[in-house]
Each structure stands twice: as structure tokens, then as C-alpha cells.
Design a protein around this motif. Sequence first.
Motif, PDB file in Angstrom:
ATOM      1  N   THR A  68       0.836  -1.205   0.000  1.00 42.43           N
ATOM      2  CA  THR A  68       0.000   0.000   0.000  1.00 42.43           C
ATOM      3  C   THR A  68       0.869   1.253   0.000  1.00 42.43           C
ATOM      4  O   THR A  68       0.647   2.183  -0.786  1.00 42.43           O
ATOM      5  CB  THR A  68      -0.918   0.020   1.245  1.00 42.43           C
ATOM      6  OG1 THR A  68      -1.774  -1.127   1.217  1.00 42.43           O
ATOM      7  CG2 THR A  68      -1.767   1.280   1.275  1.00 42.43           C
ATOM      8  N   LEU A  71       2.568   1.772  -3.408  1.00 45.69           N
ATOM      9  CA  LEU A  71       1.651   2.319  -4.404  1.00 45.69           C
ATOM     10  C   LEU A  71       1.380   3.803  -4.162  1.00 45.69           C
ATOM     11  O   LEU A  71       1.404   4.611  -5.100  1.00 45.69           O
ATOM     12  CB  LEU A  71       0.330   1.547  -4.385  1.00 45.69           C
ATOM     13  CG  LEU A  71       0.267   0.271  -5.214  1.00 45.69           C
ATOM     14  CD1 LEU A  71      -1.029  -0.479  -4.934  1.00 45.69           C
ATOM     15  CD2 LEU A  71       0.375   0.576  -6.697  1.00 45.69           C
ATOM     16  N   ILE A  72       1.145   4.156  -2.908  1.00 47.10           N
ATOM     17  CA  ILE A  72       0.854   5.548  -2.582  1.00 47.10           C
ATOM     18  C   ILE A  72       2.058   6.435  -2.886  1.00 47.10           C
ATOM     19  O   ILE A  72       1.913   7.526  -3.458  1.00 47.10           O
ATOM     20  CB  ILE A  72       0.445   5.678  -1.103  1.00 47.10           C
ATOM     21  CG1 ILE A  72      -0.934   5.032  -0.896  1.00 47.10           C
ATOM     22  CG2 ILE A  72       0.421   7.147  -0.663  1.00 47.10           C
ATOM     23  CD1 ILE A  72      -1.373   4.961   0.548  1.00 47.10           C
ATOM     24  N   VAL A 131      -5.239   3.676  -1.350  1.00 46.52           N
ATOM     25  CA  VAL A 131      -4.660   3.686  -2.697  1.00 46.52           C
ATOM     26  C   VAL A 131      -5.535   4.495  -3.643  1.00 46.52           C
ATOM     27  O   VAL A 131      -5.037   5.315  -4.425  1.00 46.52           O
ATOM     28  CB  VAL A 131      -4.486   2.244  -3.222  1.00 46.52           C
ATOM     29  CG1 VAL A 131      -4.088   2.264  -4.700  1.00 46.52           C
ATOM     30  CG2 VAL A 131      -3.443   1.504  -2.397  1.00 46.52           C
TER      31      VAL A 131
END
Length: 207
Positions: A68, A71-72, A131
Motif C-alpha cells: 500500500t 503504491l501511494i 490507494v
Amino acid sequence: MKQSPRVLGRPRHNENAKPTKDIVLETATRLFIKEGYKNISMDDVAKACNVTKATVYYYYPTKGDLYTSALIAMMDRIRLAILHILEQPSPFKERLEQLVEVHLSATVDIDMKNFMREASINLSESQLKEVHISENKIYQTIEQAMQLEMEKGTIRKGNATFFAHTFMAMMSIGYFKDGEGKRLFNTVQETAKEVTTFFWQSVHNNE
């Protein structure tokens, strides 16, 4: 005075070094890009960072948390790069073309569709929400630029959200490959020009 023992898994702090948390995240992101979510373990990340697995878990309690965050962080970098381009004083069409070129060049080795697919399968509902919030910020950055150009009269009046999503969808064509791995256009520059020209013909204010 006796020093308090370190919390298990908490790394030693070095003022002159890059924070271990950043190193773990950057390393994990590279590994996820290269091998995918399922093929990378927390132990793989620890070994690549030359830290203990406990250190990785100290910062990221689960692999889902690490994915997570990866991705962020990736989306935040994309958003800031887009914002930097859109804030330039050059004509809007030129900025859009540069945006496509820079974005495709920077993400040529990143399969964002696969990243999101693996996220939808492996992340919790709350992680997915985080996300998607970051993903929406990218669209909102472009949407705000579209709205501003409408107010200036550069592009025709319309739904800025629709314009932003349409532009991003067209930009994703740059990732397309046929069954033999061949792209639609020979270069990123050609792709940027074709995508921007096609989009511009739809939104340019001819009045």
C-alpha cells in the motif's frame, strides 16, 4: 542513567544516513515492480535492504501495508511530476504533450494495471481506499488544470472531470502492445504527439 532498551525491530538511528524506513520502501517498490506482489516476501525485502526482517515489520506490520505504501508513494511522485509540468508557463497543449511524454518515459517499466489488479486481490478494504484516494489525487490535479484552462478560454467549456479521465485513458494507450509486443507508435515522443493532438481536437476552443 540507564538507557531504555530499543523496541524489538526498531533500527538504530544514524543522523547522516537516509532513513531506514525510506530505504525499505524504495527497495520494496523496486522489487514489486520487477517481480510482482506474490513473488516478493518480507524476507526478500529485508535481505535486499541488508536489515533484519524485524526491522521491516517494525515499519510495515504486513506485506499489504508495505505494498500500500509503495503504491501511494509511487502515485504521489507521479502527481507531483504532473503538477510541476502543468504549472509551467508554456501553452497548455505543449504542457499536455510533455506530460504524456514524461509520464510514459518514467513508467515504461511499470505495469500500473497489474499493480492495481494485485492490489484489488491482496489488499484490505481500508488499504484499497488509501490507494484509491492517492489515485484520485492524480486525476484531480489534471482536472483542476482543465478547469483553469476552460476559464481562460483555452479549451471549450465542459465537464473537467470527464476531460481529465478521458485524457488519462488516452495516455494509457501508450502502454498498449500487440501479441508480438509491438507498440502502436515507435517512440514515446510520437505517442505523446498523437495522443495530445487527438485529445486537443476534441477540447480546443475554436471560437
